[in-house]
Design a protein around this motif. Structure first.
Motif, short mmCIF file in Angstrom:
data_model
loop_
_atom_site.label_atom_id
_atom_site.label_comp_id
_atom_site.label_asym_id
_atom_site.label_seq_id
_atom_site.Cartn_x
_atom_site.Cartn_y
_atom_site.Cartn_z
N LYS A 41 0.83 -1.21 0.00
CA LYS A 41 0.00 0.00 0.00
C LYS A 41 0.86 1.27 0.00
O LYS A 41 0.64 2.18 -0.79
N SER A 42 1.86 1.30 0.88
CA SER A 42 2.73 2.48 0.92
C SER A 42 3.57 2.56 -0.35
O SER A 42 3.82 3.66 -0.88
N VAL A 43 4.00 1.42 -0.85
CA VAL A 43 4.79 1.40 -2.09
C VAL A 43 3.96 1.96 -3.25
O VAL A 43 4.48 2.71 -4.09
N PHE A 85 1.23 11.46 5.91
CA PHE A 85 2.00 10.28 6.28
C PHE A 85 1.38 9.57 7.49
O PHE A 85 0.65 10.17 8.28
N GLN A 86 1.74 8.30 7.62
CA GLN A 86 1.19 7.46 8.67
C GLN A 86 1.43 8.06 10.06
O GLN A 86 0.56 8.06 10.91
N ASN A 87 2.62 8.60 10.29
CA ASN A 87 2.95 9.13 11.62
C ASN A 87 2.64 10.64 11.72
O ASN A 87 3.12 11.30 12.63
N PHE A 162 -3.60 9.48 1.72
CA PHE A 162 -3.60 9.19 3.16
C PHE A 162 -3.01 7.80 3.38
O PHE A 162 -3.57 6.81 2.92
N ASP A 163 -1.90 7.75 4.10
CA ASP A 163 -1.30 6.44 4.40
C ASP A 163 -1.71 6.01 5.81
O ASP A 163 -1.26 6.59 6.79
N GLU A 164 -2.61 5.03 5.87
CA GLU A 164 -3.10 4.49 7.15
C GLU A 164 -3.51 5.60 8.12
O GLU A 164 -2.95 5.69 9.23
N PRO A 165 -4.48 6.44 7.74
CA PRO A 165 -4.81 7.60 8.57
C PRO A 165 -5.29 7.25 9.98
O PRO A 165 -5.18 8.07 10.88
#
Ligand SMILES: Nc1ncnc2c1ncn2[C@@H]1O[C@H](COP(=O)(O)OP(=O)(O)O)[C@@H](O)[C@H]1O
Ligand SMILES: [Mg+2]
Length: 256
Positions: A41-43, A85-87, A162-165
């Motif tokens: 997913k992030s890739v 980003f996720q963080n 949105f990466d893993e919001p």
């Protein structure tokens, strides 16, 4: 922004991440890409902004294939994306307003008052009106996510990624983040892509949901179609996500 990914292949050494992935994201939709951890997913998001290049395949943005583009030609396309980003990716030593203003402060010669006016507007869109001077370190996880969304909004991006919001957020806070994503999508009319393994969030925000599995999009549909799908991979994913250890989907708190 309309995105069309065709026959995408990507390997890292022996590890095949994409093996002929196809995906269409329509202008203005909230496209959810659902998949277990490690499915790419992030890739995939990194391919959209050109931080990673595929081994094969095309990625057309409003009709233009960005895969063959040189770094310099890619830049204007990259600027059309806002990444959350996720963080959350905030600078803890700066306050909320400074964090949101970062993308504009990089541009020399910008009018300070005009910038702060845009910051105030962005913060209002994520329900954090008037929080400019608050230290980021005093915000909850959900509020930090919203600051990251406000920052992306300031760039006037055509597409928010949105990466893993909702990763690491408890169910109630996750819901406030989901609500903001929908609100922002309606407010801007832009395209949103949300990658997640959180089933509750996927169904809450998605106008279309795609299930990433084994290097391909295994199933696509409206939330309703996915919920009622008789596709084996979908059924298994939904069943697994409803197991108690899956946390939020079963209603359990998972920290944060
Ligand atoms: N730059 C890289 N080099 C080598 N392997 C990578 C790289 N980026 C990601 N991977 C691997 O690709 C797979 C997919 O990663 P990722 O997209 O981060 O998964 P997720 O779906 O959890 O976001 C993982 O096995 C990861 O270890
Ligand atoms: Mg990831």
């Amino acid at each position: 922004m309309r995105i069309e990914i065709e026959d995408l292949h990507k390997s890292f050494g022996d590890l095949t991440v994409f093996d002929g992935l196809n995906l269409v994201v329509e202008q203005g939709e909230i496209c959810v890409i659902l998949g277990r951890s490690g499915q790419g997913k992030s890739v995939l998001l990194k391919h959209l902004v050109g931080l990673l290049r595929p081994d094969k395949g095309s990625i057309r943005i409003d009709g233009k294939d960005i895969v063959p583009l040189a770094e310099k030609e890619l830049y204007p396309y990259r600027m059309r994306f806002g990444m959350i980003f996720q963080n959350a990716g905030l600078l803890q030593s700066l306050n909320v307003g400074e964090n949101v203003a970062l993308p504009l402060l990089e541009v020399r010669g910008r009018d300070y008052h005009a910038t702060m006016k845009k910051v105030a507007e962005s913060l209002r869109s994520v329900d954090l009106e008037g929080k400019e001077r608050q230290p980021v370190s005093t915000l909850s996880g959900g509020q930090q996510k919203r600051v990251a969304i406000a920052r992306a909004l300031l760039q006037d991006a055509d597409c928010l990624l949105f990466d893993e919001p909702t990763a690491g957020l408890d169910p109630l806070i996750s819901k406030t983040v989901d609500d903001i994503i929908v609100q922002v999508n309606r407010g801007t009319g832009g395209t949103c892509i949300v990658v997640t393994h959180d089933l509750v969030s996927a169904f809450a925000v998605g106008t279309r949901i795609h299930l990433l599995d084994d290097g391909k999009v295994a199933a696509s549909g409206t939330p309703e179609e996915i919920r009622n799908s008789d596709n084996d991979i979908v059924r298994r994913f939904l069943a697994r996500s409803l197991e108690p250890e899956a946390g939020r989907a079963a209603g359990g708190a998972n920290g944060g």
